[in-house]
Design a protein around this motif. Sequence first.
Motif, PDB file in Angstrom:
ATOM      1  N   VAL A 194      22.429 -39.564 -90.923  1.00 52.46           N
ATOM      2  CA  VAL A 194      21.338 -39.472 -91.888  1.00 52.46           C
ATOM      3  C   VAL A 194      20.445 -40.684 -91.668  1.00 52.46           C
ATOM      4  O   VAL A 194      20.923 -41.766 -91.283  1.00 52.46           O
ATOM      5  CB  VAL A 194      21.885 -39.431 -93.336  1.00 52.46           C
ATOM      6  N   ASP A 195      19.145 -40.518 -91.866  1.00 58.26           N
ATOM      7  CA  ASP A 195      18.221 -41.626 -91.672  1.00 58.26           C
ATOM      8  C   ASP A 195      18.570 -42.794 -92.590  1.00 58.26           C
ATOM      9  O   ASP A 195      18.953 -42.602 -93.745  1.00 58.26           O
ATOM     10  CB  ASP A 195      16.790 -41.186 -91.955  1.00 58.26           C
ATOM     11  N   LEU A 196      18.414 -43.989 -92.058  1.00 58.37           N
ATOM     12  CA  LEU A 196      18.675 -45.178 -92.852  1.00 58.37           C
ATOM     13  C   LEU A 196      17.605 -45.369 -93.924  1.00 58.37           C
ATOM     14  O   LEU A 196      17.917 -45.676 -95.080  1.00 58.37           O
ATOM     15  CB  LEU A 196      18.727 -46.412 -91.940  1.00 58.37           C
ATOM     16  N   VAL A 197      16.345 -45.188 -93.549  1.00 64.49           N
ATOM     17  CA  VAL A 197      15.245 -45.330 -94.501  1.00 64.49           C
ATOM     18  C   VAL A 197      14.339 -44.114 -94.435  1.00 64.49           C
ATOM     19  O   VAL A 197      14.222 -43.458 -93.391  1.00 64.49           O
ATOM     20  CB  VAL A 197      14.421 -46.617 -94.237  1.00 64.49           C
ATOM     21  N   GLY A 198      13.708 -43.804 -95.560  1.00 66.03           N
ATOM     22  CA  GLY A 198      12.789 -42.670 -95.617  1.00 66.03           C
ATOM     23  C   GLY A 198      11.851 -42.810 -96.791  1.00 66.03           C
ATOM     24  O   GLY A 198      11.988 -43.716 -97.630  1.00 66.03           O
ATOM     25  N   ILE A 205      19.258 -42.968 -96.694  1.00 69.14           N
ATOM     26  CA  ILE A 205      20.041 -43.917 -97.486  1.00 69.14           C
ATOM     27  C   ILE A 205      19.149 -44.682 -98.460  1.00 69.14           C
ATOM     28  O   ILE A 205      19.486 -44.838 -99.634  1.00 69.14           O
ATOM     29  CB  ILE A 205      20.778 -44.904 -96.563  1.00 69.14           C
ATOM     30  N   MET A 206      18.007 -45.156 -97.995  1.00 71.21           N
ATOM     31  CA  MET A 206      17.071 -45.901 -98.842  1.00 71.21           C
ATOM     32  C   MET A 206      15.737 -45.173 -98.866  1.00 71.21           C
ATOM     33  O   MET A 206      15.136 -44.949 -97.806  1.00 71.21           O
ATOM     34  CB  MET A 206      16.892 -47.331 -98.324  1.00 71.21           C
ATOM     35  N   THR A 207      15.266 -44.812-100.057  1.00 68.93           N
ATOM     36  CA  THR A 207      14.031 -44.030-100.163  1.00 68.93           C
ATOM     37  C   THR A 207      13.081 -44.576-101.220  1.00 68.93           C
ATOM     38  O   THR A 207      12.254 -43.836-101.753  1.00 68.93           O
ATOM     39  CB  THR A 207      14.353 -42.554-100.480  1.00 68.93           C
ATOM     40  N   THR A 208      13.183 -45.849-101.546  1.00 67.46           N
ATOM     41  CA  THR A 208      12.224 -46.430-102.476  1.00 67.46           C
ATOM     42  C   THR A 208      10.856 -46.529-101.793  1.00 67.46           C
ATOM     43  O   THR A 208      10.732 -46.403-100.584  1.00 67.46           O
ATOM     44  CB  THR A 208      12.678 -47.822-102.924  1.00 67.46           C
ATOM     45  N   ARG A 209       9.843 -46.786-102.594  1.00 70.78           N
ATOM     46  CA  ARG A 209       8.484 -46.837-102.040  1.00 70.78           C
ATOM     47  C   ARG A 209       8.325 -47.915-100.979  1.00 70.78           C
ATOM     48  O   ARG A 209       7.508 -47.773-100.054  1.00 70.78           O
ATOM     49  CB  ARG A 209       7.478 -47.081-103.168  1.00 70.78           C
ATOM     50  N   ASP A 210       9.082 -48.989-101.099  1.00 72.87           N
ATOM     51  CA  ASP A 210       8.944 -50.083-100.140  1.00 72.87           C
ATOM     52  C   ASP A 210       9.981 -50.059 -99.025  1.00 72.87           C
ATOM     53  O   ASP A 210       9.970 -50.926 -98.156  1.00 72.87           O
ATOM     54  CB  ASP A 210       9.043 -51.427-100.874  1.00 72.87           C
ATOM     55  N   ALA A 211      10.858 -49.053 -99.008  1.00 71.81           N
ATOM     56  CA  ALA A 211      11.990 -49.076 -98.087  1.00 71.81           C
ATOM     57  C   ALA A 211      11.558 -48.998 -96.624  1.00 71.81           C
ATOM     58  O   ALA A 211      11.939 -49.845 -95.808  1.00 71.81           O
ATOM     59  CB  ALA A 211      12.968 -47.958 -98.416  1.00 71.81           C
ATOM     60  N   ARG A 212      10.790 -47.973 -96.268  1.00 74.79           N
ATOM     61  CA  ARG A 212      10.442 -47.800 -94.856  1.00 74.79           C
ATOM     62  C   ARG A 212       9.596 -48.957 -94.341  1.00 74.79           C
ATOM     63  O   ARG A 212       9.918 -49.566 -93.316  1.00 74.79           O
ATOM     64  CB  ARG A 212       9.707 -46.476 -94.644  1.00 74.79           C
ATOM     65  N   GLY A 214       9.212 -51.898 -95.611  1.00 76.52           N
ATOM     66  CA  GLY A 214       9.929 -53.155 -95.704  1.00 76.52           C
ATOM     67  C   GLY A 214      10.918 -53.343 -94.581  1.00 76.52           C
ATOM     68  O   GLY A 214      11.006 -54.422 -93.984  1.00 76.52           O
ATOM     69  N   PHE A 215      11.667 -52.286 -94.273  1.00 78.29           N
ATOM     70  CA  PHE A 215      12.668 -52.416 -93.216  1.00 78.29           C
ATOM     71  C   PHE A 215      11.987 -52.546 -91.859  1.00 78.29           C
ATOM     72  O   PHE A 215      12.412 -53.347 -91.017  1.00 78.29           O
ATOM     73  CB  PHE A 215      13.615 -51.218 -93.218  1.00 78.29           C
ATOM     74  N   GLU A 216      10.935 -51.779 -91.634  1.00 77.18           N
ATOM     75  CA  GLU A 216      10.232 -51.880 -90.356  1.00 77.18           C
ATOM     76  C   GLU A 216       9.632 -53.264 -90.167  1.00 77.18           C
ATOM     77  O   GLU A 216       9.551 -53.768 -89.037  1.00 77.18           O
ATOM     78  CB  GLU A 216       9.148 -50.810 -90.278  1.00 77.18           C
ATOM     79  N   ALA A 217       9.231 -53.904 -91.261  1.00 78.05           N
ATOM     80  CA  ALA A 217       8.617 -55.227 -91.165  1.00 78.05           C
ATOM     81  C   ALA A 217       9.596 -56.307 -90.715  1.00 78.05           C
ATOM     82  O   ALA A 217       9.186 -57.304 -90.111  1.00 78.05           O
ATOM     83  CB  ALA A 217       8.000 -55.616 -92.506  1.00 78.05           C
ATOM     84  N   HIS A 289      12.376 -56.230-103.063  1.00 78.00           N
ATOM     85  CA  HIS A 289      13.552 -56.433-102.224  1.00 78.00           C
ATOM     86  C   HIS A 289      13.233 -57.091-100.884  1.00 78.00           C
ATOM     87  O   HIS A 289      13.950 -57.991-100.437  1.00 78.00           O
ATOM     88  CB  HIS A 289      14.231 -55.085-101.993  1.00 78.00           C
ATOM     89  N   PHE A 290      12.169 -56.656-100.222  1.00 74.60           N
ATOM     90  CA  PHE A 290      11.874 -57.126 -98.870  1.00 74.60           C
ATOM     91  C   PHE A 290      10.895 -58.291 -98.835  1.00 74.60           C
ATOM     92  O   PHE A 290      10.650 -58.853 -97.761  1.00 74.60           O
ATOM     93  CB  PHE A 290      11.314 -55.969 -98.025  1.00 74.60           C
ATOM     94  N   ASP A 291      10.339 -58.674 -99.977  1.00 67.34           N
ATOM     95  CA  ASP A 291       9.267 -59.672 -99.983  1.00 67.34           C
ATOM     96  C   ASP A 291       9.741 -61.068 -99.619  1.00 67.34           C
ATOM     97  O   ASP A 291       8.931 -61.910 -99.205  1.00 67.34           O
ATOM     98  CB  ASP A 291       8.584 -59.702-101.349  1.00 67.34           C
TER      99      ASP A 291
END
Length: 318
Positions: A194-198, A205-212, A214-217, A289-291
């Motif tokens: 399953v995709d880690l972020v979406g 696994i993670m689908t919050t507005r900042d997930a994709r 944030g993780f890519e950053a 979370h990612f900031d």
Amino acid sequence: MSIPDSPIHPAHPHFEVVREDLAFSSGSDRCDGWLYRPRTDGTHPCVVMAHGIGGIRSAALPEFATRFAAAGIAALTFDYRHSGTSGGVPRGLIDIRRQRADLRAALDYACGLDGVDPGRMALWGTSFGGGHVLATAAANPRIGAAIIQNPFVDGRAAAAAAMRSAGRVATYRLAVRALRDALRARRGRDPIYVDLVGEPGTVAIMTTRDARAGFEAILPPDPIGWEPAVAARIVLHLRSDRPATKADQVTCPLLVSVCDHDAIAPPDPAIRVAEEAPRGELSRYPIGHFDLFAGEWLNRVCADQIAFLRSNLIAVVQ
């Protein structure tokens, strides 16, 4: 290799930083890592760093490790088994017990390194790794200090937040995949991934507005060994993972760095950990979370964490 200078708080010494490749065993597999150390004589305290869910050591951790080493504190980063350049099959497997065993193995390895003082060891964990650190530091007299940031410490709270961002339909589909994957694992068959972020409402696994974003950053341009999809079975274990229940057993100084607007790892359970730990300290930041992985917030969080580590690992012997 030498690491370029990295900005740290002006009150702290600023050493040249050297990074060394390393490898250690965990179970029957190899974990690859990097040791960041100040280029100075003598022995130094060391912080062993645990990444979050799906994280690899080249993603975000070098920014923290370089700053720690520049302040006189060696830092060991590593890839969990089944991820990054470490060994272990199947790839993309996230297993809580194995990852905590990897963290313990990394700690054991670091204690035996030349130039590292085994009497001044610390643990550091971000997100999912924060839960690993909390569980590992509990009742462990070897740990001189611990830091958890944007930490996953209560699976029930995190699961409720994840369901809100994913929605009922996507949550159901994710659970079905997880059950099917668990059954395949019992039969020794390849995982269902399953995709880690979406995006919100998708099956990941993670689908919050900042997930994709944030993780890519936090990923480097060439994220060697990073797995964009993971074995779905981890979903069945997240809700029951509640390292916050061990807060009162963490007797070493514990710094809890909380992001007040964290939609992935809810801040309230982490705040309670800081309150319940016998020597807990709390730092709060008005961010998501990612900031804290970039920009001025990275500098501010690192400065606070360096001050904490120096106070508990260096000042005590000066």
